[in-house]
Design an enzyme around this catalytic site. Structure first.
Site, PDB file in Angstrom:
ATOM      1  N   ASP A 105       0.844  -1.200   0.000  1.00  0.00           N
ATOM      2  CA  ASP A 105       0.000   0.000   0.000  1.00  0.00           C
ATOM      3  C   ASP A 105       0.874   1.243   0.000  1.00  0.00           C
ATOM      4  OD1 ASP A 105       0.852  -0.805   2.598  1.00  0.00           O
ATOM      5  OD2 ASP A 105      -0.519   0.688   3.459  1.00  0.00           O
ATOM      6  N   GLU A 170       0.049  -1.047   5.666  1.00  0.00           N
ATOM      7  CA  GLU A 170       1.133  -0.532   6.504  1.00  0.00           C
ATOM      8  C   GLU A 170       1.001   0.963   6.750  1.00  0.00           C
ATOM      9  OE1 GLU A 170       5.069   0.913   7.810  1.00  0.00           O
ATOM     10  OE2 GLU A 170       3.991   1.527   6.028  1.00  0.00           O
ATOM     11  N   HIS A 231     -14.301  34.768  27.770  1.00  0.00           N
ATOM     12  CA  HIS A 231     -13.884  35.948  27.027  1.00  0.00           C
ATOM     13  C   HIS A 231     -12.793  36.665  27.815  1.00  0.00           C
ATOM     14  CE1 HIS A 231     -14.224  40.007  25.335  1.00  0.00           C
ATOM     15  NE2 HIS A 231     -14.720  39.417  24.269  1.00  0.00           N
ATOM     16  N   ARG A 346      11.306  10.032  22.491  1.00  0.00           N
ATOM     17  CA  ARG A 346      11.866   8.934  21.712  1.00  0.00           C
ATOM     18  C   ARG A 346      12.784   8.165  22.654  1.00  0.00           C
ATOM     19  NH1 ARG A 346       9.208   8.049  16.833  1.00  0.00           N
ATOM     20  NH2 ARG A 346       8.171  10.028  16.417  1.00  0.00           N
TER      21      ARG A 346
HETATM   22 ZN   LIG Z   1       7.144   1.869   4.037  1.00  0.00          ZN
HETATM   23 ZN   LIG Z   2       5.636   4.613   4.364  1.00  0.00          ZN
END
Ligand SMILES: [Zn+2]
Ligand SMILES: [Zn+2]
Ligand SMILES: [Zn+2]
Ligand SMILES: [Zn+2]
Lengths: 477, 477
Positions: A105, A170, A231, A346
């Site tokens: 895909d 994917e 407000h 990360r």
């Molecule tokens: Zn890929």
């Molecule tokens: Zn990709």
């Protein structure tokens, strides 16, 4: 069995001879608009799975389309997921078994998004093959087929058994894949190595093999000051506003050099080993070019080694944004009542999602206590992805490195990446064996962006690498 | 000429007798869907201007529809603005002239937004007249008409000349009004007082007169770290990100008690005078009720006087949001490249937009220099609105206060408001005379929100206040 150089040379020549045909096959695949994120292209995704099954059968593989279940869309409708192609080539009990994963895909693409050519018509310009999916991931998937076919056409026996898993979801989160893999554990049982070609070289010229990916832990931080937006003219100055509280908390999480300011977090990071230190100086990477390519106003470190380590083997914390505040153009005079800050970390070995969540929540709550605000505060850890680290000294990587050396006459860089490719960890866990990422595309291929391309050179030489890798892998029986 | 109480009593009785008829007229006005922000209702706005012109003529006024020019929509189309109603009643050179401003347009409203009744069908429930425009501002506009008609029907000569400006674009920024007023300066030349009934009581029970409004200075703060958004996995940790820089700067602008932390800003604020100090303790305002109504987790001050001063006569700084960062639900792992923070300062005497811009830009640039970031930083002042402060000891206010005392048997509170009503300052500047805000609706009328209403009591007693005010104003000839 040690193959002579002449075998490799014959294979490589054969690939060169067939290069135009290989490009035509890629053209055929790119023309199938298999955008997994767009339900109106679901039929094209199904078509793409069938196309791949036929290609695998054409090289003698036994292929089946495994039902991936039903997708439940946000609007309440249900849609069958495209089937996943499981295939097998060779069952010799004396041979080792390689598992190859790829995806069929593609990301959405429209000419009017800024493509110079029709994204679904493969177009060659100056040695670059432009088209959606050309590099991510149709080019590499087809590379495997052509690599095997070339060996067959040259009368070379495949020295290993092969298994294939090609999915078509994917780019939309691999929905249905984990369940299908768990249901077919028998299929993965005898796998000895896995190779995935779905990432990119670090630069444009030198190949690499990738042995690590960072994980991710994502957090929401909610602050509420009132029951509804107010407000700023009427109420400004009289109530404790939520946004200054939230922004202050978020602004305290990193230092100006990008290091993370969360108690107990950096302590989890595995120390840099001597082996590791040797990897970095050899890597072909120019920080000036890197900074220029990004148009970045500044880097957090001064040397190549430090910058690569910041990206690959140290944790980083990025602020992504705020939900619930004014986010449009123009001027709006609202005091947002409920705001949610989003940030992620990360992660790297030896950080685990559980431990990261624990120290982040504890640190933020402690920080909040020092703020002295009467507002409501909550830290909500979101779904996390674990780190992946492979052994780059494993025979799988040695075979990959030798194959690259044969084709490019250079030792590939051993790289890690800062982002996640979730299937990598899935296959490592399901097979319990070594997984290698072997990219064939270049860093400037623009996967997911406008004008995605694969260089003709990368596509063809990459096919040679895959063929050579299969032969080299056979040497380790 | 001093009128006896019996005159007022007669007028008030007459208004009570006609109350149901007055509600019917409001019903008629509410049924005209004069939503100025929606081009598809432009015809209804024009119809509403015609309706008001006819009503003014029915009480003997000379009315005209003044062309307001052309509106240029974002999509490039052009649309005539609804005409503005200019009218005049009485030209006696021996009498003073009162200018009345009101607006005929309304905020958008749809039943499905959460209205309990059809927003354009005036519906009475428990003494509350629900309907879009009931309190903002059709109720007060019609109140003027009925007040004058009642005097006329009772044979009472209007002791003042009157002028009217009723526009139909107020909720969409009063487009065309300033130009029309400038073009017709002669119309405003002989005005002696202005009265605007387009705000609300401070609470639900006690009337007030409003003599001050804060101004506003709006700022954009831009930080740029790269030429395009980046993936936090690939790049996080290696570049100086824009969002931590921006959030840090924004988080430094206020203290936890809501005071502004910008050098030179608080020094501009006019000191609290002794006269002023006397006003606050008398005001009917409960901070507990205020906090409960807002569902606010905390107030910045502990006493009624301090909280009112924070809202009305001290500057406040509110953070509104961030443009360019991730603002949706869910989790996105972007490093935003260009982010723009939005904040505004509500200003008070003696702050001027020019001086405020100057100190804000200087302070933020100084703050930025201490950050030590390599990113690009810019502060961009937006359009500002000036403060408005009237003289609450002026005969105009005395007449208003006496009128309220006659109707409600209580001295009205003298209030200021934290927000801006731009026309107020326009009329003060154009006439050079005293302007008074005389609200008749209650604080919980929900103008601009779902289920807008005016209490029947406020509508009818408010009409009495307007009638009494006209008579009281006559006493100051
Ligand atoms: Zn890929
Ligand atoms: Zn990709
Ligand atoms: Zn209004
Ligand atoms: Zn309004």
């Amino acid at each position: 069995m040690v193959l002579g150089n002449e075998v490799y040379d014959k294979v490589f020549r054969s690939i060169d001879v067939n290069a135009d045909k290989f490009v035509e096959v890629l053209e055929e695949a790119v023309a199938i608009v298999s955008i997994s994120a767009e339900p109106e292209h679901r039929d094209d995704c199904v078509k793409m799975s069938h196309w791949a099954k036929a290609k695998l059968e054409s090289i003698g593989a036994t292929a089946e389309l495994v039902d991936a279940g039903i997708q439940h869309l946000h609007d309440g409708t249900q849609l069958p997921l495209p089937p996943i192609v499981f295939a097998q080539l060779g069952k010799d009990p004396k041979k080792k078994t390689l598992l190859v994963y790829g995806h069929l895909d593609v990301q959405p693409a429209k000419k009017e998004d800024g493509w110079n050519t029709d994204p679904f018509v493969l177009t060659e310009i100056d040695g670059k093959l432009f088209g959606r999916g050309s590099t991510d991931d149709k080019g590499p998937v087809i590379g495997w087929i052509h690599a095997i076919r070339t060996l067959q056409e040259n009368g070379i026996d495949l020295p290993i058994n092969m298994k294939f898993v090609f999915e078509c979801m994917e780019e939309a989160g691999s929905e249905g894949l984990d369940e299908a893999l768990h249901n077919r554990k028998d299929f993965l049982q005898d796998v000895d190595f896995t190779c995935i070609s779905d990432n990119y070289w670090l630069g444009k010229k030198k190949p690499c093999l990738t042995y690590g990916l960072r994980g991710i832990s994502y957090f929401f931080v909610k602050v509420e000051c009132a029951k509804q937006d107010l407000h700023s003219g009427c109420y400004g100055g009289s109530i404790h506003e939520a946004l200054p509280d939230l922004l202050w908390v978020l602004s305290q999480l990193t230092n100006i050099d990008g290091t993370i300011n969360i108690e107990g977090l950096n302590e989890m990071v595995a120390p840099v080993t001597d082996d590791e230190k040797e990897i970095y100086p050899k890597i072909d990477f120019c920080i000036k070019e890197y900074q220029n390519d990004l148009g970045a106003h500044g880097l957090t470190r001064k040397t190549k080694e430090e910058i690569l380590m910041r990206r690959w083997r140290f944790p980083s914390l990025s602020l992504h944004g705020v939900e619930g505040a004014f986010d449009g153009p123009g001027s709006k005079t609202v005091i947002p009542a409920k705001v949610t800050g989003k940030f992620s970390i990360r992660t790297v070995p030896n950080m685990t999602p559980e431990k990261v969540d624990e120290v982040v929540v504890a640190h933020l709550n402690k920080l909040w206590a020092t703020r002295g605000s009467p507002n409501r505060f909550e830290v909500i850890p979101q779904h996390a992805g674990r780190v992946w680290l492979s052994d780059p000294n494993h025979p799988n990587f040695q075979a990959g490195a030798k194959a690259m050396k044969r084709v490019f006459d250079v030792e590939p860089d051993l790289t890690r990446e800062g982002g996640s490719i979730p299937v990598t960890l899935s296959f490592q866990e399901l097979t319990g064996k070594n997984v290698m990422l072997l990219p064939i595309g270049a860093c400037d291929d623009m996967a997911h962006s406008q004008n995605e391309k694969i260089n003709r050179r990368n596509y063809i030489e990459g096919t040679k690498v895959l063929a050579a890798y299969l032969l080299e892998l056979g040497e380790f029986q």
